[in-house]
Motif scaffolding. Structure first.
Motif, PDB file in Angstrom:
ATOM      1  N   MET A  16       0.838  -1.195   0.000  1.00  0.00           N
ATOM      2  CA  MET A  16       0.000   0.000   0.000  1.00  0.00           C
ATOM      3  C   MET A  16       0.872   1.243   0.000  1.00  0.00           C
ATOM      4  SD  MET A  16      -3.037   1.150   2.630  1.00  0.00           S
ATOM      5  CE  MET A  16      -2.057   0.950   4.109  1.00  0.00           C
ATOM      6  N   ASN A  17       0.526   2.213  -0.816  1.00  0.00           N
ATOM      7  CA  ASN A  17       1.209   3.498  -0.831  1.00  0.00           C
ATOM      8  C   ASN A  17       0.414   4.513  -0.020  1.00  0.00           C
ATOM      9  OD1 ASN A  17       3.306   2.587  -2.406  1.00  0.00           O
ATOM     10  ND2 ASN A  17       2.414   3.309  -4.307  1.00  0.00           N
ATOM     11  N   ILE A  18       1.140   5.408   0.623  1.00  0.00           N
ATOM     12  CA  ILE A  18       0.483   6.397   1.481  1.00  0.00           C
ATOM     13  C   ILE A  18       1.148   7.767   1.313  1.00  0.00           C
ATOM     14  CG2 ILE A  18      -0.356   4.768   3.189  1.00  0.00           C
ATOM     15  CD1 ILE A  18       2.752   6.843   3.930  1.00  0.00           C
ATOM     16  N   ARG A  19       0.486   8.797   1.836  1.00  0.00           N
ATOM     17  CA  ARG A  19       1.076  10.124   2.004  1.00  0.00           C
ATOM     18  C   ARG A  19       1.048  10.460   3.492  1.00  0.00           C
ATOM     19  NH1 ARG A  19      -2.929  10.937  -1.539  1.00  0.00           N
ATOM     20  NH2 ARG A  19      -4.014  12.310  -0.064  1.00  0.00           N
ATOM     21  N   ILE A  20       2.012  11.233   3.938  1.00  0.00           N
ATOM     22  CA  ILE A  20       2.041  11.694   5.324  1.00  0.00           C
ATOM     23  C   ILE A  20       1.504  13.118   5.371  1.00  0.00           C
ATOM     24  CG2 ILE A  20       3.489  12.193   7.331  1.00  0.00           C
ATOM     25  CD1 ILE A  20       5.537  10.229   6.172  1.00  0.00           C
ATOM     26  N   GLU A  21       0.620  13.363   6.319  1.00  0.00           N
ATOM     27  CA  GLU A  21       0.133  14.715   6.549  1.00  0.00           C
ATOM     28  C   GLU A  21       0.354  15.068   8.014  1.00  0.00           C
ATOM     29  OE1 GLU A  21      -3.915  15.138   5.366  1.00  0.00           O
ATOM     30  OE2 GLU A  21      -3.487  14.922   3.221  1.00  0.00           O
ATOM     31  N   GLU A  54       3.748  10.572  -2.411  1.00  0.00           N
ATOM     32  CA  GLU A  54       3.305   9.199  -2.190  1.00  0.00           C
ATOM     33  C   GLU A  54       4.502   8.282  -2.032  1.00  0.00           C
ATOM     34  OE1 GLU A  54       1.205   6.348  -5.172  1.00  0.00           O
ATOM     35  OE2 GLU A  54      -0.356   7.620  -4.298  1.00  0.00           O
ATOM     36  N   MET A  55       4.374   7.315  -1.119  1.00  0.00           N
ATOM     37  CA  MET A  55       5.484   6.385  -0.857  1.00  0.00           C
ATOM     38  C   MET A  55       4.921   5.092  -0.275  1.00  0.00           C
ATOM     39  SD  MET A  55       7.027   8.156   2.604  1.00  0.00           S
ATOM     40  CE  MET A  55       6.738   9.813   1.997  1.00  0.00           C
ATOM     41  N   PRO A  56       5.722   4.003  -0.287  1.00  0.00           N
ATOM     42  CA  PRO A  56       5.275   2.758   0.354  1.00  0.00           C
ATOM     43  C   PRO A  56       5.024   2.975   1.840  1.00  0.00           C
ATOM     44  CG  PRO A  56       7.141   2.348  -1.095  1.00  0.00           C
ATOM     45  CD  PRO A  56       7.006   3.833  -0.997  1.00  0.00           C
ATOM     46  N   ALA A  57       4.064   2.257   2.384  1.00  0.00           N
ATOM     47  CA  ALA A  57       3.666   2.448   3.776  1.00  0.00           C
ATOM     48  C   ALA A  57       4.823   2.239   4.749  1.00  0.00           C
ATOM     49  CB  ALA A  57       2.508   1.515   4.115  1.00  0.00           C
ATOM     50  N   ALA A  58       5.645   1.219   4.513  1.00  0.00           N
ATOM     51  CA  ALA A  58       6.751   0.942   5.430  1.00  0.00           C
ATOM     52  C   ALA A  58       7.736   2.111   5.480  1.00  0.00           C
ATOM     53  CB  ALA A  58       7.471  -0.339   5.015  1.00  0.00           C
ATOM     54  N   LYS A  59       8.031   2.693   4.335  1.00  0.00           N
ATOM     55  CA  LYS A  59       8.920   3.859   4.275  1.00  0.00           C
ATOM     56  C   LYS A  59       8.274   5.036   4.991  1.00  0.00           C
ATOM     57  CE  LYS A  59      11.141   7.033   1.006  1.00  0.00           C
ATOM     58  NZ  LYS A  59      11.351   7.333  -0.443  1.00  0.00           N
ATOM     59  N   GLY A  60       6.969   5.196   4.813  1.00  0.00           N
ATOM     60  CA  GLY A  60       6.260   6.294   5.453  1.00  0.00           C
ATOM     61  C   GLY A  60       6.340   6.234   6.964  1.00  0.00           C
ATOM     62  N   ASN A 102      -4.502   5.541  -0.749  1.00  0.00           N
ATOM     63  CA  ASN A 102      -4.953   5.909  -2.090  1.00  0.00           C
ATOM     64  C   ASN A 102      -6.452   6.143  -2.188  1.00  0.00           C
ATOM     65  OD1 ASN A 102      -2.343   5.678  -2.964  1.00  0.00           O
ATOM     66  ND2 ASN A 102      -2.563   3.615  -3.772  1.00  0.00           N
ATOM     67  N   TYR A 103      -7.170   5.749  -1.146  1.00  0.00           N
ATOM     68  CA  TYR A 103      -8.619   5.946  -1.142  1.00  0.00           C
ATOM     69  C   TYR A 103      -9.025   7.073  -0.198  1.00  0.00           C
ATOM     70  CZ  TYR A 103      -8.512   1.595  -3.687  1.00  0.00           C
ATOM     71  OH  TYR A 103      -8.242   0.627  -4.632  1.00  0.00           O
ATOM     72  N   ASP A 104      -8.024   7.899   0.170  1.00  0.00           N
ATOM     73  CA  ASP A 104      -8.229   9.064   1.038  1.00  0.00           C
ATOM     74  C   ASP A 104      -8.715   8.690   2.432  1.00  0.00           C
ATOM     75  OD1 ASP A 104      -7.364  10.976  -0.813  1.00  0.00           O
ATOM     76  OD2 ASP A 104      -9.332  11.054  -1.767  1.00  0.00           O
ATOM     77  N   SER A 105      -8.461   7.460   2.839  1.00  0.00           N
ATOM     78  CA  SER A 105      -8.749   7.057   4.213  1.00  0.00           C
ATOM     79  C   SER A 105      -7.583   7.445   5.115  1.00  0.00           C
ATOM     80  CB  SER A 105      -8.979   5.543   4.299  1.00  0.00           C
ATOM     81  OG  SER A 105     -10.119   5.165   3.554  1.00  0.00           O
ATOM     82  N   SER A 106      -7.894   7.830   6.325  1.00  0.00           N
ATOM     83  CA  SER A 106      -6.882   8.300   7.263  1.00  0.00           C
ATOM     84  C   SER A 106      -6.483   7.196   8.233  1.00  0.00           C
ATOM     85  CB  SER A 106      -7.435   9.509   8.029  1.00  0.00           C
ATOM     86  OG  SER A 106      -6.504   9.949   9.000  1.00  0.00           O
ATOM     87  N   TRP A 107      -5.175   7.074   8.499  1.00  0.00           N
ATOM     88  CA  TRP A 107      -4.645   6.059   9.402  1.00  0.00           C
ATOM     89  C   TRP A 107      -3.761   6.731  10.455  1.00  0.00           C
ATOM     90  CZ3 TRP A 107      -4.525   0.520   7.883  1.00  0.00           C
ATOM     91  CH2 TRP A 107      -5.165   0.285   6.668  1.00  0.00           C
ATOM     92  N   THR A 108      -3.906   6.328  11.709  1.00  0.00           N
ATOM     93  CA  THR A 108      -2.983   6.784  12.742  1.00  0.00           C
ATOM     94  C   THR A 108      -1.702   5.951  12.678  1.00  0.00           C
ATOM     95  OG1 THR A 108      -3.807   5.240  14.407  1.00  0.00           O
ATOM     96  CG2 THR A 108      -4.941   7.384  14.223  1.00  0.00           C
ATOM     97  N   MET A 109      -0.701   6.380  13.428  1.00  0.00           N
ATOM     98  CA  MET A 109       0.553   5.629  13.474  1.00  0.00           C
ATOM     99  C   MET A 109       0.305   4.208  13.994  1.00  0.00           C
ATOM    100  SD  MET A 109       3.894   5.580  13.059  1.00  0.00           S
ATOM    101  CE  MET A 109       4.674   7.215  13.226  1.00  0.00           C
ATOM    102  N   LYS A 110      -0.500   4.093  15.048  1.00  0.00           N
ATOM    103  CA  LYS A 110      -0.792   2.776  15.624  1.00  0.00           C
ATOM    104  C   LYS A 110      -1.496   1.885  14.611  1.00  0.00           C
ATOM    105  CE  LYS A 110      -3.099   0.542  19.540  1.00  0.00           C
ATOM    106  NZ  LYS A 110      -3.912   0.771  20.776  1.00  0.00           N
TER     107      LYS A 110
END
Length: 221
Positions: free
Chosen positions: A1-6, A23-29, A50-58
Motif C-alpha cells: 500500500m502506498n500512502i502520504r504523510i500529513e 506518495e510512498m510505500p507504507a513501510a517507508k512512510g 490511495n482511497y483518502d482514508s486516514s490512518w494513525t501511526m498505531k
C-alpha cells in the motif's frame, strides 16, 4: 500500500505550517513519520492511503505487522491474445508481490478455445490473474492491475462504458470476484512494450508452451 504523510509542523518559535508528503510505500512512510515525531515538533500526524482514508501511526503499524506474513505490495501484469485463424486464445499474467521480507514473481499462462475476440481474451487474462491472487490468499488489499488493453483498463476503471454483452459479463464477473476477496483494484494502462512479460506468456500459450511457477527475486548486489 502506498500512502502520504500529513502533519502540522511547529518551529521552536511557534510558527506552524501544514505539510503533505509525496506518495510512498507504507513501510517507508512509517520510518519517516517516526523520525518526524522524534523531533517533537510535528502534531496531528496521519497517513492517507490511495482511497483518502486516514490512518494513525498505531493503525498503520498494526496493518504492516498483519500483512508481513501474507502477500502484499501486489502488482498484476496481464495480457490476452486471440488468433482468428485457429479461434484460440492465449492468456498470460505475471504477479509480483512481497512476503516475509522477500520479493516473489509468479507467472502463469493458459490456452483457451471458447473466446470470440481479442478483447474477450484480455478480460479472461485479467480474470485469470485474479484467480491466481485467490490461490495466493491475497485479500483486503489494494492491488495494481497493469495491462496494455485500452478497452479493459478504461472499462474496468469506469472511464469507458461497456456495451458489449460478452464483455459486460466478464466485467461483472471480475467486479464480483474482487468484491468477494476485498481487493481494491488500481488499473493502469501501459504501452505494449511495458507489458512484454505478460504478452510473451500469452504468446507462449498460443504456441502450446505452458508456463506456471513462482520464484524468489534476489536483489542484485
Amino acid at each position: 500500500m502506498n500512502i502520504r504523510i500529513e502533519c502540522t509542523y511547529r518551529t521552536a518559535k511557534g510558527t506552524e505550517a501544514f505539510f503533505r508528503s509525496e506518495e510512498m510505500p507504507a513501510a517507508k512512510g512509517v520510518i519517516i513519520a517516526e523520525d518526524l515525531e522524534r523531533t517533537g515538533r510535528s502534531k496531528n500526524l496521519v497517513f492517507i492511503d490511495n482511497y483518502d482514508s486516514s490512518w494513525t501511526m498505531k493503525e498503520m503499524k498494526g496493518y504492516l505487522k498483519g500483512v508481513e506474513t501474507e502477500p502484499h505490495n501486489v502488482t498484476v501484469y496481464f495480457d490476452g491474445g486471440y488468433d482468428r485463424e485457429t479461434q484460440k486464445s492465449g492468456l498470460g499474467c505475471a504477479i509480483y508481490y512481497e512476503m516475509n521480507g522477500k520479493s516473489y514473481r509468479l507467472r502463469q499462462n493458459a490456452a483457451v478455445a471458447e473466446l470470440l475476440s481479442n478483447n474477450e481474451a484480455e478480460y479472461a487474462a485479467l480474470y485469470m490473474g485474479i484467480q491466481e491472487l485467490e490461490q495466493l490468499n491475497v485479500h483486503h488489499l489494494p492491488v495494481r492491475f497493469i495491462g496494455d488493453s485500452k478497452v479493459v483498463i478504461n472499462q474496468m476503471s469506469g472511464e469507458w462504458p461497456t456495451f458489449e454483452k460478452d464483455l459486460m459479463r466478464w466485467a461483472d464477473r471480475i467486479d464480483q470476484k474482487l468484491k468477494d476477496l476485498g481487493i481494491q483494484p488500481e488499473y493502469e494502462l501501459v504501452p505494449r512494450k511495458a507489458n512484454a512479460e505478460a504478452d510473451r506468456l500469452a504468446t507462449q500459450a498460443l504456441n502450446g508452451t505452458e508456463i506456471s511457477g513462482t520464484i524468489e527475486l534476489i536483489p542484485e548486489k
